[in-house]
Motif scaffolding. Structure first.
Motif, PDB file in Angstrom:
ATOM      1  N   GLN A  81       0.547  -0.860  -0.311  1.00  0.00           N
ATOM      2  CA  GLN A  81      -0.122  -0.129   0.196  1.00  0.00           C
ATOM      3  C   GLN A  81       1.228   1.433   0.298  1.00  0.00           C
ATOM      4  OE1 GLN A  81      -3.640  -0.139   0.034  1.00  0.00           O
ATOM      5  NE2 GLN A  81      -3.066   2.237  -0.174  1.00  0.00           N
ATOM      6  N   ASP A  82       1.702   1.382   1.095  1.00  0.00           N
ATOM      7  CA  ASP A  82       3.257   2.316   0.643  1.00  0.00           C
ATOM      8  C   ASP A  82       3.299   2.795  -0.234  1.00  0.00           C
ATOM      9  OD1 ASP A  82       4.302   0.560   0.587  1.00  0.00           O
ATOM     10  OD2 ASP A  82       6.001   0.931   2.080  1.00  0.00           O
ATOM     11  N   GLN A  83       3.789   1.439  -1.662  1.00  0.00           N
ATOM     12  CA  GLN A  83       3.661   1.673  -2.640  1.00  0.00           C
ATOM     13  C   GLN A  83       3.144   2.231  -3.863  1.00  0.00           C
ATOM     14  OE1 GLN A  83       7.466   1.760  -3.388  1.00  0.00           O
ATOM     15  NE2 GLN A  83       7.371   1.974  -2.189  1.00  0.00           N
ATOM     16  N   GLU A  84       1.975   3.064  -3.284  1.00  0.00           N
ATOM     17  CA  GLU A  84       0.341   3.163  -4.384  1.00  0.00           C
ATOM     18  C   GLU A  84       0.636   3.685  -6.049  1.00  0.00           C
ATOM     19  OE1 GLU A  84      -4.120   4.741  -4.177  1.00  0.00           O
ATOM     20  OE2 GLU A  84      -3.083   4.804  -2.427  1.00  0.00           O
ATOM     21  N   TYR A  85       1.671   5.038  -5.668  1.00  0.00           N
ATOM     22  CA  TYR A  85       1.586   6.086  -6.404  1.00  0.00           C
ATOM     23  C   TYR A  85       3.027   4.933  -7.206  1.00  0.00           C
ATOM     24  CZ  TYR A  85       3.796   9.877  -9.003  1.00  0.00           C
ATOM     25  OH  TYR A  85       4.015  10.649  -9.553  1.00  0.00           O
ATOM     26  N   SER A  86       3.657   4.225  -6.917  1.00  0.00           N
ATOM     27  CA  SER A  86       4.257   4.053  -8.502  1.00  0.00           C
ATOM     28  C   SER A  86       3.810   2.964  -9.137  1.00  0.00           C
ATOM     29  CB  SER A  86       5.175   2.969  -7.958  1.00  0.00           C
ATOM     30  OG  SER A  86       6.536   3.442  -7.786  1.00  0.00           O
ATOM     31  N   ILE A  87       2.818   2.036  -8.703  1.00  0.00           N
ATOM     32  CA  ILE A  87       1.720   0.618  -8.745  1.00  0.00           C
ATOM     33  C   ILE A  87       0.419   1.389  -9.931  1.00  0.00           C
ATOM     34  CG2 ILE A  87      -0.228  -0.912  -8.508  1.00  0.00           C
ATOM     35  CD1 ILE A  87       2.697  -1.257  -5.711  1.00  0.00           C
ATOM     36  N   THR A  88       0.498   2.143  -9.346  1.00  0.00           N
ATOM     37  CA  THR A  88      -0.993   2.985  -9.977  1.00  0.00           C
ATOM     38  C   THR A  88      -0.473   3.519 -11.329  1.00  0.00           C
ATOM     39  OG1 THR A  88      -2.057   3.985  -7.813  1.00  0.00           O
ATOM     40  CG2 THR A  88      -2.882   5.057 -10.040  1.00  0.00           C
ATOM     41  N   ASN A  89       0.799   4.055 -11.655  1.00  0.00           N
ATOM     42  CA  ASN A  89       1.503   4.898 -12.449  1.00  0.00           C
ATOM     43  C   ASN A  89       1.485   3.499 -12.978  1.00  0.00           C
ATOM     44  OD1 ASN A  89       1.638   7.709 -11.960  1.00  0.00           O
ATOM     45  ND2 ASN A  89       3.450   7.162 -11.029  1.00  0.00           N
ATOM     46  N   ALA A  90       1.793   2.457 -12.895  1.00  0.00           N
ATOM     47  CA  ALA A  90       2.536   0.931 -13.792  1.00  0.00           C
ATOM     48  C   ALA A  90       1.000   0.840 -14.233  1.00  0.00           C
ATOM     49  CB  ALA A  90       3.175   0.120 -12.764  1.00  0.00           C
ATOM     50  N   LEU A  91       0.238   0.699 -13.923  1.00  0.00           N
ATOM     51  CA  LEU A  91      -0.928   1.009 -14.727  1.00  0.00           C
ATOM     52  C   LEU A  91      -1.561   1.146 -14.999  1.00  0.00           C
ATOM     53  CD1 LEU A  91      -2.134  -0.799 -11.336  1.00  0.00           C
ATOM     54  CD2 LEU A  91      -1.908  -2.671 -13.239  1.00  0.00           C
ATOM     55  N   ASP A  92      -1.342   2.765 -15.569  1.00  0.00           N
ATOM     56  CA  ASP A  92      -1.868   4.151 -16.073  1.00  0.00           C
ATOM     57  C   ASP A  92      -0.738   3.833 -17.395  1.00  0.00           C
ATOM     58  OD1 ASP A  92      -4.109   4.673 -14.298  1.00  0.00           O
ATOM     59  OD2 ASP A  92      -2.887   6.643 -13.489  1.00  0.00           O
ATOM     60  N   THR A  93       0.117   3.712 -16.905  1.00  0.00           N
ATOM     61  CA  THR A  93       1.347   3.418 -18.571  1.00  0.00           C
ATOM     62  C   THR A  93       1.087   2.872 -19.294  1.00  0.00           C
ATOM     63  OG1 THR A  93       3.221   4.548 -16.847  1.00  0.00           O
ATOM     64  CG2 THR A  93       3.372   2.661 -19.413  1.00  0.00           C
ATOM     65  N   LEU A  94       0.668   0.444 -18.423  1.00  0.00           N
ATOM     66  CA  LEU A  94      -0.065  -0.010 -19.389  1.00  0.00           C
ATOM     67  C   LEU A  94      -1.439   0.259 -20.046  1.00  0.00           C
ATOM     68  CD1 LEU A  94       0.132  -3.478 -19.926  1.00  0.00           C
ATOM     69  CD2 LEU A  94      -1.334  -3.303 -17.606  1.00  0.00           C
ATOM     70  N   ILE A  95      -2.428   0.552 -19.306  1.00  0.00           N
ATOM     71  CA  ILE A  95      -3.227   1.557 -20.521  1.00  0.00           C
ATOM     72  C   ILE A  95      -3.811   2.567 -21.115  1.00  0.00           C
ATOM     73  CG2 ILE A  95      -5.130   0.080 -18.457  1.00  0.00           C
ATOM     74  CD1 ILE A  95      -5.766   1.919 -17.724  1.00  0.00           C
ATOM     75  N   GLY A  96      -2.132   3.139 -20.891  1.00  0.00           N
ATOM     76  CA  GLY A  96      -2.440   4.352 -22.033  1.00  0.00           C
ATOM     77  C   GLY A  96      -3.046   5.934 -21.525  1.00  0.00           C
ATOM     78  N   THR A  97      -2.591   5.741 -20.280  1.00  0.00           N
ATOM     79  CA  THR A  97      -3.148   7.376 -19.500  1.00  0.00           C
ATOM     80  C   THR A  97      -1.831   7.643 -19.453  1.00  0.00           C
ATOM     81  OG1 THR A  97      -3.643   6.111 -17.478  1.00  0.00           O
ATOM     82  CG2 THR A  97      -5.414   6.943 -19.033  1.00  0.00           C
ATOM     83  N   TRP A  98      -0.621   8.029 -19.959  1.00  0.00           N
ATOM     84  CA  TRP A  98       0.791   8.208 -19.672  1.00  0.00           C
ATOM     85  C   TRP A  98       0.860   9.608 -19.678  1.00  0.00           C
ATOM     86  CZ3 TRP A  98       5.422   5.351 -20.076  1.00  0.00           C
ATOM     87  CH2 TRP A  98       6.055   5.939 -20.211  1.00  0.00           C
TER      88      TRP A  98
END
Length: 98
Positions: A81-98
């Motif tokens: 949970q403390d890594q939410e920012y990095s994890i969410t950025n990775a998911l956003d990159t995958l689905i195209g909201t760069w």
């Protein structure tokens, strides 16, 4: 099960990161991302952040995300949970909201 928890697979061979909303607990699958050893993945930093589990570094293999039946999950071993920012950025990159 909670978003950003890490589970071992039932066979104990793989770490999986739960990335599914807690609001969707009624499904018998979870949206999971494998965590792999650094040498097993191309490290595109934004797509593949480095995460620590039990004192060991892993790469979030975001490009390998998939639905996993909950019956294939073993024990919870960590929360990222403390890594939410990095994890969410990775998911956003995958689905195209760069």
């Amino acid at each position: 099960m909670a978003r950003f928890d890490v589970y071992l697979t039932a066979d104990g061979q793989q770490y999986l990161l739960d990335c599914q909303s807690d609001w969707l607990d009624h499904f018998n699958t979870r949206f999971m991302v494998p965590l792999v050893a650094d040498k097993q993945a191309t490290n595109i930093q934004r797509l593949h952040p480095e995460l620590q589990v039990r004192g060991t570094s892993f790469i979030m293999a975001t490009h390998l995300a998939s639905a996993v039946p909950t019956k294939e999950l073993g024990q919870k071993v960590a929360s990222l949970q403390d890594q939410e920012y990095s994890i969410t950025n990775a998911l956003d990159t995958l689905i195209g909201t760069w």
